[in-house]
Design a protein around this motif. Structure first.
Motif, PDB file in Angstrom:
ATOM      1  N   THR A  63       0.853  -1.176   0.000  1.00  0.00           N
ATOM      2  CA  THR A  63       0.000   0.000   0.000  1.00  0.00           C
ATOM      3  C   THR A  63       0.895   1.233   0.000  1.00  0.00           C
ATOM      4  O   THR A  63       1.751   1.380   0.862  1.00  0.00           O
ATOM      5  N   ASN A  82      -2.747  -4.393  -9.283  1.00  0.00           N
ATOM      6  CA  ASN A  82      -3.548  -3.257  -8.847  1.00  0.00           C
ATOM      7  C   ASN A  82      -4.728  -3.703  -7.983  1.00  0.00           C
ATOM      8  O   ASN A  82      -4.980  -3.123  -6.928  1.00  0.00           O
ATOM      9  N   ARG A  83      -5.428  -4.734  -8.420  1.00  0.00           N
ATOM     10  CA  ARG A  83      -6.584  -5.230  -7.674  1.00  0.00           C
ATOM     11  C   ARG A  83      -6.191  -5.802  -6.316  1.00  0.00           C
ATOM     12  O   ARG A  83      -6.856  -5.567  -5.323  1.00  0.00           O
ATOM     13  N   LYS A  86      -3.177  -2.955  -4.238  1.00  0.00           N
ATOM     14  CA  LYS A  86      -3.569  -1.560  -4.056  1.00  0.00           C
ATOM     15  C   LYS A  86      -2.365  -0.613  -3.897  1.00  0.00           C
ATOM     16  O   LYS A  86      -2.280   0.155  -2.947  1.00  0.00           O
ATOM     17  N   ASN A 115     -12.861  -0.052  -7.699  1.00  0.00           N
ATOM     18  CA  ASN A 115     -12.119   1.075  -7.148  1.00  0.00           C
ATOM     19  C   ASN A 115     -10.652   0.923  -7.534  1.00  0.00           C
ATOM     20  O   ASN A 115      -9.902   0.231  -6.875  1.00  0.00           O
ATOM     21  N   GLN A 116     -10.253   1.565  -8.604  1.00  0.00           N
ATOM     22  CA  GLN A 116      -8.908   1.397  -9.137  1.00  0.00           C
ATOM     23  C   GLN A 116      -7.958   2.459  -8.618  1.00  0.00           C
ATOM     24  O   GLN A 116      -8.341   3.591  -8.385  1.00  0.00           O
ATOM     25  N   GLN A 117      -6.731   2.074  -8.466  1.00  0.00           N
ATOM     26  CA  GLN A 117      -5.661   2.996  -8.121  1.00  0.00           C
ATOM     27  C   GLN A 117      -5.166   3.635  -9.423  1.00  0.00           C
ATOM     28  O   GLN A 117      -5.718   3.418 -10.480  1.00  0.00           O
TER      29      GLN A 117
END
Length: 126
Positions: A63, A82-83, A86, A115-117
């Motif tokens: 993170t 990504n999933r 995060k 909810n993507q970064q």
């Protein structure tokens, strides 16, 4: 005999530099790449990606980290990272513009539903 990789061209009768030949080859197979990869590996490509993410997850708190995915292809590893992890940002690079186009399309479709970064795909030669 000392042969440098840069001097080895995939297509012997093609006089373009190796980089251009490789880019052209991957651009031409990009639309079928995911299906071909899945079939040729009998689905093992999905397994190794999950294993890689699992290994990273065990050994680092991601993170807030930044990840560079070199030779990202159509972006499957970058999107899975990504999933699952995060990170603050993922950059996926590939020599093939067509592969990057597909990665961007996948990200665009996925980012509407999850909810993507911050993920960015760009053409680059490593």
């Amino acid at each position: 005999m000392d042969i440098k990789a840069e001097k080895v061209n995939p297509y012997l009768d093609d006089k373009r530099p190796k980089t251009q030949q490789v880019r052209s080859m991957f651009n031409s197979i990009a639309p079928a790449y995911d299906v071909m990869n899945r079939m040729m590996t009998f689905g093992i490509d999905k397994l190794w990606r999950r294993k890689a993410v699992s290994m990273l997850k065990k050994h680092s708190a991601c993170t807030g980290c930044r990840i560079l995915d070199v030779a990202t292809g159509t972006g499957d590893l970058a999107l899975l990272l990504n999933r699952k992890l995060k990170p603050a940002k993922i950059i996926g690079i590939d020599i093939s513009e067509k592969m990057i186009d597909i990665a961007r399309q996948k990200y665009s479709s996925e980012s509407k539903t999850e909810n993507q970064q911050d993920v960015e795909f760009m053409t680059a030669d490593c």
